[in-house]
Design a protein around this motif. Structure first.
Motif, mmCIF file in Angstrom:
data_model
loop_
_atom_site.group_PDB
_atom_site.id
_atom_site.type_symbol
_atom_site.label_atom_id
_atom_site.label_comp_id
_atom_site.label_asym_id
_atom_site.label_seq_id
_atom_site.Cartn_x
_atom_site.Cartn_y
_atom_site.Cartn_z
ATOM 1 N N PRO A 1 38.048 -13.776 -70.387
ATOM 2 C CA PRO A 1 36.632 -14.159 -70.505
ATOM 3 C C PRO A 1 36.423 -15.608 -70.927
ATOM 4 C CG PRO A 1 37.265 -12.830 -72.386
ATOM 5 C CD PRO A 1 38.462 -12.883 -71.479
ATOM 6 N N HIS A 2 37.495 -16.322 -71.254
ATOM 7 C CA HIS A 2 37.296 -17.665 -71.823
ATOM 8 C C HIS A 2 38.022 -18.782 -71.101
ATOM 9 C CE1 HIS A 2 36.444 -15.101 -75.534
ATOM 10 N NE2 HIS A 2 35.298 -15.564 -75.081
ATOM 11 N N TYR B 1 42.155 -6.621 -72.754
ATOM 12 C CA TYR B 1 41.344 -7.096 -73.877
ATOM 13 C C TYR B 1 41.900 -6.636 -75.214
ATOM 14 C CZ TYR B 1 37.866 -8.687 -70.600
ATOM 15 O OH TYR B 1 37.217 -9.356 -69.602
ATOM 16 N N ASP C 1 30.221 -19.017 -84.907
ATOM 17 C CA ASP C 1 29.117 -18.724 -83.976
ATOM 18 C C ASP C 1 29.606 -18.533 -82.532
ATOM 19 O OD1 ASP C 1 29.639 -21.265 -83.089
ATOM 20 O OD2 ASP C 1 27.694 -22.111 -83.651
ATOM 21 N N GLY C 2 30.927 -18.510 -82.359
ATOM 22 C CA GLY C 2 31.454 -18.235 -81.021
ATOM 23 C C GLY C 2 31.345 -19.402 -80.063
ATOM 24 N N SER C 3 31.079 -20.595 -80.587
ATOM 25 C CA SER C 3 30.904 -21.735 -79.688
ATOM 26 C C SER C 3 32.246 -22.341 -79.278
ATOM 27 C CB SER C 3 30.007 -22.800 -80.327
ATOM 28 O OG SER C 3 30.586 -23.278 -81.521
ATOM 29 N N ALA C 4 33.318 -21.994 -79.973
ATOM 30 C CA ALA C 4 34.642 -22.496 -79.601
ATOM 31 C C ALA C 4 35.671 -21.380 -79.741
ATOM 32 C CB ALA C 4 35.033 -23.686 -80.482
ATOM 33 N N VAL C 5 36.580 -21.320 -78.786
ATOM 34 C CA VAL C 5 37.646 -20.310 -78.803
ATOM 35 C C VAL C 5 38.937 -20.998 -78.369
ATOM 36 C CG1 VAL C 5 36.268 -18.234 -78.406
ATOM 37 C CG2 VAL C 5 36.888 -19.656 -76.466
ATOM 38 N N GLY D 1 34.724 -11.762 -84.022
ATOM 39 C CA GLY D 1 33.523 -11.596 -83.203
ATOM 40 C C GLY D 1 33.746 -11.613 -81.711
ATOM 41 N N ASN D 2 34.998 -11.430 -81.263
ATOM 42 C CA ASN D 2 35.215 -11.547 -79.830
ATOM 43 C C ASN D 2 36.477 -10.802 -79.405
ATOM 44 O OD1 ASN D 2 34.654 -12.527 -77.188
ATOM 45 N ND2 ASN D 2 34.046 -14.518 -78.024
ATOM 46 N N SER D 3 36.584 -10.553 -78.115
ATOM 47 C CA SER D 3 37.793 -9.991 -77.531
ATOM 48 C C SER D 3 38.468 -11.084 -76.715
ATOM 49 C CB SER D 3 37.458 -8.828 -76.600
ATOM 50 O OG SER D 3 36.663 -7.891 -77.252
ATOM 51 N N GLU E 1 36.983 -20.484 -68.579
ATOM 52 C CA GLU E 1 36.048 -21.592 -68.337
ATOM 53 C C GLU E 1 35.744 -22.378 -69.589
ATOM 54 O OE1 GLU E 1 32.672 -21.520 -65.816
ATOM 55 O OE2 GLU E 1 33.282 -19.585 -65.009
ATOM 56 N N ALA E 2 35.885 -21.712 -70.734
ATOM 57 C CA ALA E 2 35.651 -22.402 -72.001
ATOM 58 C C ALA E 2 36.909 -23.141 -72.451
ATOM 59 C CB ALA E 2 35.214 -21.404 -73.065
#
Ligand SMILES: [Cu+2]
Lengths: 172, 137
Positions: free
Chosen positions: A125-126, A102, A45-49, A72-74, A128-129
């Motif tokens: 893009p990640h 990317y 679900d893209g909640s963790a990368v 599901g992501n770049s 901050e995550a």
């Protein structure tokens, strides 16, 4: 300057040679170690990368390959360096910064680092995550301080000593 | 006076609605909506969501319109940065062009090109839970 860093893009000239049936070129500087792979991953679900492994030990000149295995992501592999969006310098003095741009699912990016030291990098893009990684080249002493990292990123990075001892450090 | 107002409002509605309403159920939605994978570097089809369209002027909140492989509208998605929720930011009058809502999902997303900040997806599903498989992969 040439030879310090060699960047090959997926589908670039090396793949072109393969299509022509030619063998890939011999590696410069006599380095023949295996490629160290770092996977760019995310959950359904893209909640963790994250980068997997998050920390790797490589020899100078050894090829490091990032592969986006997240459908599901770049993602990007981008050096902590003022040249990359004014980020703090977290790679050795004199080492060249890199930015993979990317990568879509299944795309990859190759890099060779020849200056010994500790290199920190992030995903554009990640960041901050907390999607950050660390590469130790050779057997350096110490490393960049954790002070300039976002909180989520700080918690993720293994110490250089840990990476040297375990060679490859994974999350979880 | 009242009747005249209603007539004028009605005329405006007639003028405004067709471009929006008739088009969103099938991809592409047209109007100011643009395919997300053409705006930023992202896969065309996102597992769990589908093929997304958004009016760039509405970023990051959206709405994003998500379509299945056959171009049928599956959901309308709003993307709300966590820092905006913490900052108690108000999101007012977000568009909702997708019609009947079957159920709603809310879940965290770590970010992606287009909406880089960690955010929540608020998903207004226009299809039944069982049919979510159409956009699973
Ligand atoms: Cu990433």
């Amino acid at each position: 300057m040439i030879g310090r860093r060699t960047v090959l893009r997926a589908g670039g000239w090396a793949a072109g040679l393969a299509l022509l049936g030619l063998p890939p070129p011999a590696q410069a500087e006599g380095v023949a170690e295996e490629v160290v792979e770092i996977r760019m991953r995310g959950n359904a679900d893209g909640s963790a990368v994250w980068f997997d492994p998050v920390g790797v030990l490589v020899e100078p000149g050894q090829t490091i390959r990032w592969i986006n295995v997240d459908p599901g992501n770049s993602h990007t592999s981008t050096a902590y360096h003022p040249a990359n969006g004014d980020h703090p310098l977290r790679i050795p003095e004199g080492a060249a910064p890199w930015d993979s741009d990317y990568l879509l699912p299944d795309q990859s990016f190759d890099l060779r680092l020849t200056v010994a030291g500790v290199y920190d990098y992030f995903c554009l893009p990640h960041e901050e995550a907390g999607m950050v990684g660390r590469i130790v080249v050779g057997h350096p002493q110490g490393g960049p301080s954790a002070a300039t990292l976002p909180e989520a990123a700080r918690q993720r990075l293994p110490s250089p000593e840990d990476i040297v001892r375990r060679k490859s450090v994974r999350i979880g | 006076m009242l009747i005249r107002t209603i007539l004028i409002a009605g005329a405006f509605a007639m003028a405004a609605v067709p471009a929006q309403a008739q088009s969103v159920e099938k991809a592409p939605p047209g109007g100011t909506y643009k395919k997300v994978s053409e705006l930023v570097k992202l896969p065309d089809f996102l597992p769990g969501m589908g093929t997304l369209y958004v009016d760039p002027a509405t970023l990051p909140a959206g709405p994003f319109l998500a379509y299945d492989h056959d171009g049928r509208l599956a959901s309308t998605i709003y993307m709300i940065p966590v820092e905006d929720i913490q900052g108690q930011k108000k999101f007012d009058n977000l568009k909702a062009a997708g019609g009947k809502v079957d159920h709603v999902d809310m879940y965290f997303n770590a970010g992606h090109p287009g909406v880089e900040k960690p955010h929540y997806h608020v998903v207004l599903w226009h299809i039944a839970t069982a049919d979510e498989a159409r956009v699973a992969k």
